[in-house]
Write a protein that holds these residues in place. Structure first.
Motif, mmCIF file in Angstrom:
data_model
loop_
_atom_site.group_PDB
_atom_site.id
_atom_site.type_symbol
_atom_site.label_atom_id
_atom_site.label_comp_id
_atom_site.label_asym_id
_atom_site.label_seq_id
_atom_site.Cartn_x
_atom_site.Cartn_y
_atom_site.Cartn_z
ATOM 1 N N ALA A 287 -78.150 -28.421 -66.503
ATOM 2 C CA ALA A 287 -79.347 -27.906 -65.844
ATOM 3 C C ALA A 287 -80.398 -28.997 -65.661
ATOM 4 C CB ALA A 287 -79.931 -26.744 -66.654
ATOM 5 N N LEU A 288 -80.478 -29.915 -66.634
ATOM 6 C CA LEU A 288 -81.401 -31.048 -66.476
ATOM 7 C C LEU A 288 -81.009 -31.914 -65.295
ATOM 8 C CD1 LEU A 288 -82.003 -32.194 -70.158
ATOM 9 C CD2 LEU A 288 -83.737 -31.329 -68.575
ATOM 10 N N PHE A 289 -79.710 -32.141 -65.140
ATOM 11 C CA PHE A 289 -79.252 -32.938 -63.995
ATOM 12 C C PHE A 289 -79.582 -32.234 -62.683
ATOM 13 C CE2 PHE A 289 -75.936 -33.853 -60.818
ATOM 14 C CZ PHE A 289 -76.170 -35.202 -60.633
ATOM 15 N N GLU A 290 -79.337 -30.922 -62.633
ATOM 16 C CA GLU A 290 -79.648 -30.179 -61.410
ATOM 17 C C GLU A 290 -81.140 -30.210 -61.120
ATOM 18 O OE1 GLU A 290 -80.723 -27.061 -58.692
ATOM 19 O OE2 GLU A 290 -81.356 -27.183 -60.792
ATOM 20 N N ARG A 291 -81.966 -30.150 -62.189
ATOM 21 C CA ARG A 291 -83.411 -30.200 -62.003
ATOM 22 C C ARG A 291 -83.863 -31.517 -61.401
ATOM 23 N NH1 ARG A 291 -87.451 -29.953 -67.086
ATOM 24 N NH2 ARG A 291 -86.909 -32.169 -67.128
ATOM 25 N N SER A 292 -83.133 -32.592 -61.704
ATOM 26 C CA SER A 292 -83.510 -33.891 -61.150
ATOM 27 C C SER A 292 -83.415 -33.900 -59.625
ATOM 28 C CB SER A 292 -82.626 -35.003 -61.741
ATOM 29 O OG SER A 292 -81.300 -34.913 -61.246
ATOM 30 N N ARG A 293 -82.658 -32.966 -59.068
ATOM 31 C CA ARG A 293 -82.542 -32.871 -57.607
ATOM 32 C C ARG A 293 -83.419 -31.772 -57.033
ATOM 33 N NH1 ARG A 293 -76.252 -32.097 -56.963
ATOM 34 N NH2 ARG A 293 -76.708 -30.716 -58.721
ATOM 35 N N SER A 294 -83.500 -30.634 -57.742
ATOM 36 C CA SER A 294 -84.241 -29.490 -57.203
ATOM 37 C C SER A 294 -85.682 -29.427 -57.682
ATOM 38 C CB SER A 294 -83.542 -28.188 -57.595
ATOM 39 O OG SER A 294 -83.671 -27.969 -58.994
ATOM 40 N N GLY A 295 -85.953 -30.032 -58.865
ATOM 41 C CA GLY A 295 -87.275 -29.930 -59.457
ATOM 42 C C GLY A 295 -87.537 -28.598 -60.131
ATOM 43 N N ARG A 296 -86.517 -27.749 -60.223
ATOM 44 C CA ARG A 296 -86.693 -26.398 -60.756
ATOM 45 C C ARG A 296 -85.883 -26.197 -62.032
ATOM 46 N NH1 ARG A 296 -84.793 -22.518 -56.277
ATOM 47 N NH2 ARG A 296 -85.629 -20.959 -57.753
ATOM 48 N N GLY A 297 -86.450 -25.426 -62.942
ATOM 49 C CA GLY A 297 -85.723 -25.056 -64.148
ATOM 50 C C GLY A 297 -84.846 -23.849 -63.897
ATOM 51 N N GLN A 298 -84.108 -23.444 -64.927
ATOM 52 C CA GLN A 298 -83.301 -22.234 -64.828
ATOM 53 C C GLN A 298 -82.925 -21.764 -66.225
ATOM 54 O OE1 GLN A 298 -79.243 -22.741 -63.152
ATOM 55 N NE2 GLN A 298 -79.768 -24.913 -62.964
ATOM 56 N N VAL A 299 -82.320 -20.571 -66.294
ATOM 57 C CA VAL A 299 -81.958 -19.952 -67.566
ATOM 58 C C VAL A 299 -80.464 -20.128 -67.807
ATOM 59 C CG1 VAL A 299 -81.950 -17.802 -68.898
ATOM 60 C CG2 VAL A 299 -83.802 -18.261 -67.265
ATOM 61 N N ILE A 300 -80.122 -20.503 -69.027
ATOM 62 C CA ILE A 300 -78.719 -20.662 -69.432
ATOM 63 C C ILE A 300 -78.364 -19.507 -70.350
ATOM 64 C CG2 ILE A 300 -77.057 -22.141 -70.634
ATOM 65 C CD1 ILE A 300 -79.283 -24.385 -70.080
ATOM 66 N N ASP A 301 -77.329 -18.775 -70.008
ATOM 67 C CA ASP A 301 -76.840 -17.653 -70.808
ATOM 68 C C ASP A 301 -75.546 -18.113 -71.472
ATOM 69 O OD1 ASP A 301 -75.869 -15.293 -71.862
ATOM 70 O OD2 ASP A 301 -75.811 -14.199 -69.957
ATOM 71 N N ALA A 302 -75.639 -18.577 -72.715
ATOM 72 C CA ALA A 302 -74.474 -19.104 -73.438
ATOM 73 C C ALA A 302 -74.023 -18.072 -74.465
ATOM 74 C CB ALA A 302 -74.815 -20.430 -74.126
ATOM 75 N N ALA A 303 -72.997 -17.295 -74.107
ATOM 76 C CA ALA A 303 -72.454 -16.272 -74.994
ATOM 77 C C ALA A 303 -71.323 -16.869 -75.821
ATOM 78 C CB ALA A 303 -71.937 -15.084 -74.188
ATOM 79 N N MET A 304 -71.376 -16.672 -77.124
ATOM 80 C CA MET A 304 -70.366 -17.276 -77.998
ATOM 81 C C MET A 304 -68.965 -16.743 -77.726
ATOM 82 S SD MET A 304 -72.324 -17.651 -81.643
ATOM 83 C CE MET A 304 -73.791 -16.674 -81.430
ATOM 84 N N THR A 305 -68.851 -15.457 -77.396
ATOM 85 C CA THR A 305 -67.523 -14.923 -77.072
ATOM 86 C C THR A 305 -66.938 -15.648 -75.869
ATOM 87 O OG1 THR A 305 -68.674 -13.167 -75.863
ATOM 88 C CG2 THR A 305 -67.813 -12.609 -78.038
ATOM 89 N N GLU A 306 -67.746 -15.866 -74.848
ATOM 90 C CA GLU A 306 -67.262 -16.526 -73.637
ATOM 91 C C GLU A 306 -67.046 -18.016 -73.861
ATOM 92 O OE1 GLU A 306 -69.797 -13.278 -71.049
ATOM 93 O OE2 GLU A 306 -70.367 -15.397 -70.966
ATOM 94 N N GLY A 307 -67.912 -18.630 -74.669
ATOM 95 C CA GLY A 307 -67.716 -20.047 -74.980
ATOM 96 C C GLY A 307 -66.432 -20.272 -75.745
ATOM 97 N N ALA A 308 -66.168 -19.403 -76.741
ATOM 98 C CA ALA A 308 -64.918 -19.513 -77.491
ATOM 99 C C ALA A 308 -63.719 -19.280 -76.584
ATOM 100 C CB ALA A 308 -64.916 -18.520 -78.653
ATOM 101 N N SER A 309 -63.840 -18.302 -75.680
ATOM 102 C CA SER A 309 -62.752 -18.047 -74.729
ATOM 103 C C SER A 309 -62.503 -19.257 -73.838
ATOM 104 C CB SER A 309 -63.079 -16.828 -73.865
ATOM 105 O OG SER A 309 -63.049 -15.645 -74.630
ATOM 106 N N MET A 310 -63.586 -19.906 -73.404
ATOM 107 C CA MET A 310 -63.448 -21.084 -72.550
ATOM 108 C C MET A 310 -62.621 -22.159 -73.235
ATOM 109 S SD MET A 310 -64.153 -22.504 -69.668
ATOM 110 C CE MET A 310 -64.029 -24.157 -69.003
ATOM 111 N N LEU A 311 -62.766 -22.287 -74.551
ATOM 112 C CA LEU A 311 -62.001 -23.286 -75.288
ATOM 113 C C LEU A 311 -60.507 -22.999 -75.263
ATOM 114 C CD1 LEU A 311 -64.321 -23.667 -78.430
ATOM 115 C CD2 LEU A 311 -64.247 -25.135 -76.410
ATOM 116 N N THR A 312 -60.130 -21.751 -75.002
ATOM 117 C CA THR A 312 -58.708 -21.381 -74.979
ATOM 118 C C THR A 312 -58.126 -21.396 -73.570
ATOM 119 O OG1 THR A 312 -59.091 -18.983 -74.748
ATOM 120 C CG2 THR A 312 -59.055 -19.902 -76.998
#
Length: 389
Positions: A184-209
């Protein structure tokens, strides 16, 4: 942006970045530690009057508070929430790990915060995400249970085994939060805008698999625990007890590595020719069990140390600190009374800032708030009124 905040004597690729961490347990404090050691200036906000977490360590060992400045703010008072909003105006990022709607009820949800600083990165970590039927549920190991990951970990015929809290809280939570925040920081360097990150542990753990799901789709992974290539089902990817009741890890997946393992153990040549013949696996496992049980763990370590047979002693956490490779790499560091893993990852030019114990709290408030532009007389008034505890 954080340009208005006076720079601190920190190094690392994130030097100059200002992060507000809403105090909690689990993934958010680890994310705060990682960001701090990459050079960010992290301000941890603890709720004044709230009890410390159920598992409270002495300050010298409380890594959840190392590497940060700390403020205790009464967030139940509007003056406390307003103070946080003023801090947010000069920050780059806010990270929090409360259940959905908690920050909103405090007046510190994304809408309120981004209205004060539209460039802010707002990182949220929860077990189940910001919405959905389970979103307001508490849990720990349950995150792994719902993701399917827990079912896959353990030996055939045995119970699922909790992998500490490394997979959901730290891999699926803290690491995914940091990855999302940096993206999101990298994207902000182009857009100048912030955003919200929704990091769910169930989905993060699933991503690892994800690679395991690919193997399942290809018919190369069954739904049975302990019956697959990487879950102890294969005799050449497992741990074995040695003569001194310790263990070695064997992970020679590739035929050339397995051939080296078989030569040194030794194993019968027919196992080398039929490494992936599952009908041979019970006999192969029995032969490995018999051979490994004839020497001590350190005997096997000496035999396999200079080879590519992919065999290693199973070290305890304390033993790992003293292994020659880890010592040569300075993989563990001493910070006050605490010996702990060194900051990771490493960078070719930017040196990390090793997190230290926070300074005496009673002397922090004026210094911290001065960096955010609050005059000392105002800080004194906030302390006197109890907004800062």
């Amino acid at each position: 942006m954080s340009a208005e905040v006076a720079p601190q004597a920190k190094t690392g690729p994130l030097a100059g970045l200002t992060v507000i961490e809403m105090a909690g347990i689990g993934p958010v404090p680890l994310a705060g530690l990682m960001l701090s050691e990459m050079g960010a200036e992290v301000l941890r906000i603890e709720r004044a009057g709230s009890p410390r977490p159920f598992l409270t360590l002495p300050d010298e060992y409380d890594i959840d508070r190392h590497g940060r400045s700390i403020l205790r703010i009464d967030l139940k008072r509007w003056e406390g929430a307003e103070l946080v909003l003023r801090l947010v105006e000069k920050a780059d990022m806010l990270i929090e790990g409360f259940r959905p709607d908690v920050m909103e009820r405090l007046g510190l949800g994304p809408d309120a915060v981004l209205a004060r600083n539209s460039a802010l990165i707002y990182g949220r970590t929860t077990g189940f995400g910001q919405d959905g039927p389970l979103s307001d549920r508490a849990g720990h190991i349950t995150y792994l249970a719902y993701s399917g990951v827990l079912h896959a970990i353990g030996h055939e015929g045995g119970r699922p085994v909790p992998p500490l809290n490394l997979v959901a809280d730290y891999g699926g939570g803290a690491v995914m939060l940091v990855a999302g925040a940096l993206a999101a920081l990298f994207e902000r360097s182009r857009s100048g805008r912030g955003q919200v990150i929704d990091a769910a542990m169930t989905e993060g753990a699933s991503m690892l698999t994800t690679p395991v799901h690919a193997l399942m789709a290809a018919g190369l992974w069954s739904g049975m625990r302990g019956a697959n290539l990487l879950d102890s089902g294969a005799p050449f990817y497992d741990t074995y007890e040695t003569a001194d009741a310790r263990h070695v890890a064997v992970g020679c997946l590739e035929p050339r590595f397995f051939a080296e393992f078989a030569r040194l153990l030794p194993l019968d040549e027919r196992f080398v020719r039929g490494q992936y013949d599952r009908t041979l696996w019970p006999q192969m496992r029995a032969a490995i069990v018999d051979r490994v049980g004839q020497k001590t763990r350190d005997d096997w370590d000496r035999l396999f140390a200079a080879t590519d047979a992919c065999v290693a002693p199973v070290l305890s956490l304390r033993e790992a600190r003293d292994h020659p490779h880890n010592r040569a790499r300075n993989a563990f560091v001493t910070s006050g009374a605490l010996e702990r893993p060194a900051p990771a990852p490493r960078f070719s030019r930017s040196r990390p800032t090793l997190a230290a114990m926070p300074a005496d709290y009673d002397r922090q408030a004026a210094t911290v708030l001065a960096r955010f532009g609050l005059p000392e007389i105002e800080t004194e008034a906030l302390v006197k009124s109890g907004v800062i505890g």
